[in-house]
Scaffold this motif. Structure first.
Motif, PDB file in Angstrom:
ATOM      1  N   VAL A  62      -1.803   7.032   8.455  1.00 37.08           N
ATOM      2  CA  VAL A  62      -3.022   7.472   7.391  1.00 37.08           C
ATOM      3  C   VAL A  62      -3.748   6.049   7.355  1.00 37.08           C
ATOM      4  O   VAL A  62      -2.617   4.960   7.128  1.00 37.08           O
ATOM      5  N   VAL A  63      -4.548   5.880   6.333  1.00 36.66           N
ATOM      6  CA  VAL A  63      -5.435   4.436   5.406  1.00 36.66           C
ATOM      7  C   VAL A  63      -4.995   4.751   4.754  1.00 36.66           C
ATOM      8  O   VAL A  63      -5.577   5.360   3.402  1.00 36.66           O
ATOM      9  N   TYR A  64      -5.337   3.099   4.177  1.00 34.39           N
ATOM     10  CA  TYR A  64      -5.352   3.550   2.635  1.00 34.39           C
ATOM     11  C   TYR A  64      -6.702   1.982   2.711  1.00 34.39           C
ATOM     12  O   TYR A  64      -5.553   1.152   3.081  1.00 34.39           O
ATOM     13  N   ASP A  65      -7.031   2.178   3.062  1.00 31.77           N
ATOM     14  CA  ASP A  65      -8.738   1.141   2.460  1.00 31.77           C
ATOM     15  C   ASP A  65      -8.788   0.675   1.374  1.00 31.77           C
ATOM     16  O   ASP A  65     -10.007   0.272   1.311  1.00 31.77           O
ATOM     17  N   GLN A  66      -8.470   0.894   0.135  1.00 33.85           N
ATOM     18  CA  GLN A  66      -8.985   0.638  -1.421  1.00 33.85           C
ATOM     19  C   GLN A  66      -8.404  -0.728  -1.777  1.00 33.85           C
ATOM     20  O   GLN A  66      -8.798  -0.914  -2.957  1.00 33.85           O
ATOM     21  N   THR A  67      -7.713  -1.908  -1.014  1.00 37.72           N
ATOM     22  CA  THR A  67      -6.790  -2.539  -1.312  1.00 37.72           C
ATOM     23  C   THR A  67      -8.387  -3.866  -2.048  1.00 37.72           C
ATOM     24  O   THR A  67      -8.790  -4.142  -0.985  1.00 37.72           O
ATOM     25  N   LYS A  68      -7.563  -4.044  -2.851  1.00 38.09           N
ATOM     26  CA  LYS A  68      -9.214  -4.924  -4.043  1.00 38.09           C
ATOM     27  C   LYS A  68      -8.689  -6.780  -4.032  1.00 38.09           C
ATOM     28  O   LYS A  68      -7.304  -7.102  -3.613  1.00 38.09           O
ATOM     29  N   PRO A  69      -9.531  -7.557  -3.636  1.00 37.75           N
ATOM     30  CA  PRO A  69      -9.082  -8.776  -3.731  1.00 37.75           C
ATOM     31  C   PRO A  69      -8.306  -9.225  -5.114  1.00 37.75           C
ATOM     32  O   PRO A  69      -8.640  -7.974  -5.747  1.00 37.75           O
ATOM     33  N   ASN A  70      -7.360  -9.964  -4.898  1.00 36.84           N
ATOM     34  CA  ASN A  70      -5.635  -9.458  -5.579  1.00 36.84           C
ATOM     35  C   ASN A  70      -5.855  -8.379  -6.343  1.00 36.84           C
ATOM     36  O   ASN A  70      -5.764  -7.684  -7.455  1.00 36.84           O
ATOM     37  N   PRO A  71      -4.352  -8.057  -5.073  1.00 33.18           N
ATOM     38  CA  PRO A  71      -3.963  -6.335  -5.606  1.00 33.18           C
ATOM     39  C   PRO A  71      -3.683  -6.020  -6.636  1.00 33.18           C
ATOM     40  O   PRO A  71      -2.990  -7.152  -6.871  1.00 33.18           O
ATOM     41  N   THR A  72      -3.852  -4.447  -6.800  1.00 31.32           N
ATOM     42  CA  THR A  72      -3.112  -4.782  -8.528  1.00 31.32           C
ATOM     43  C   THR A  72      -2.516  -3.043  -8.488  1.00 31.32           C
ATOM     44  O   THR A  72      -2.154  -2.883  -7.304  1.00 31.32           O
ATOM     45  N   ILE A  73      -1.928  -3.634  -9.834  1.00 33.97           N
ATOM     46  CA  ILE A  73      -0.163  -2.459 -10.129  1.00 33.97           C
ATOM     47  C   ILE A  73      -1.620  -0.740  -9.221  1.00 33.97           C
ATOM     48  O   ILE A  73      -0.595   0.057  -9.064  1.00 33.97           O
ATOM     49  N   THR A  74      -2.735  -0.408  -9.935  1.00 32.77           N
ATOM     50  CA  THR A  74      -3.260   0.793  -9.113  1.00 32.77           C
ATOM     51  C   THR A  74      -2.774   1.110  -7.333  1.00 32.77           C
ATOM     52  O   THR A  74      -3.038   1.670  -7.495  1.00 32.77           O
TER      53      THR A  74
END
Length: 174
Positions: A62-74
Motif C-alpha cells: 500500500v502507498v502513502y504518498d503524502q509526505t511533505k518536504p520536512n515531514p510532519t507529525i501529521t
C-alpha cells in the motif's frame, strides 16, 4: 571517548539494485509493505514500478504518498494509520530525505507505540522499529543510511531531532 557509528551493513547501488532489493525483501519473508514516498514519485511512475516488482515477488503493498518536504507529525500519523489498516509487516521508504524520515517515524511508532514526539532526543525507544528498507532516489541527506530522523512538529513550530539506534534501515538478505 569512543564513538559508535550506526549504518546498514549492506547498501545496494548501481544497475539492477532495485531488482536485487526486491529479491532480498521476498527472501526476508516480508508479505506486506507500506511504501512511504511523495506525490511526485507516484505521479511519474516510480512507485508503480516498485509496486509491480513487489507484486511479482508475492509481496503486497500500500502507498502513502503524502509526505511533505520536512515531514510532519501529521504525515507520520497518517502513514501509521495506513500501515495498521493494511497490516503491513515492513516499511519501504522511496525517495529522498523526507520520505526516509517519515518512514522512520512510522516504523518507530509501529513498534514502540506512543506519539512521535515521545522519541525526540537521543535513544528514546525501547524496541527496534518495524523493518524499514530505504530505496534512495536522490543524493543529499543520507537519511537512507543513518539513525537520524527529523520530523516537524506543527503545533510547536519546530523540527524535532530523533537520533535513535533503532531508526536505521535494516540490512536485508538471505
Amino acid at each position: 571517548m569512543p564513538s559508535t557509528f550506526y549504518i546498514p551493513a549492506i547498501n545496494l547501488m548501481g544497475a539492477g539494485c532495485l531488482s536485487e532489493a526486491v529479491v532480498n525483501i521476498k527472501a526476508s519473508g516480508f508479505k506486506s509493505a507500506l511504501i512511504v514516498t511523495d506525490e511526485v514519485l507516484n505521479k511519474i511512475g516510480i512507485v508503480g514500478k516498485v509496486e509491480t516488482m513487489l507484486a511479482d515477488a508475492g509481496v503486497s503493498a500500500v502507498v502513502y504518498d503524502q509526505t511533505k518536504p520536512n515531514p510532519t507529525i501529521t504525515n507520520v500519523n497518517e502513514g501509521l494509520a495506513l500501515l495498521k489498516q493494511a497490516n503491513c509487516d515492513c516499511v519501504i521508504s522511496l525517495g529522498g530525505g523526507s520520505p526516509h524520515d517519515c518512514a522512520k517515524g512510522i516504523a518507530l511508532l509501529a513498534a514502540n507505540g506512543g506519539e512521535i514526539k515521545d522519541y525526540e532526543g537521543v535513544d528514546q525507544s525501547e524496541k527496534p522499529q518495524l523493518p524499514l528498507i530505504a530505496i534512495n532516489t536522490t543524493a543529499g541527506t543520507a537519511s537512507e543510511m543513518t539513525r537520524f530522523c527529523i520530523i516537524t512538529d506543527e503545533a510547536r513550530y519546530i523540527k524535532m531531532a530523533i537520533v535513535d539506534k533503532n531508526c536505521n534501515p535494516i540490512t536485508i538478505g538471505k
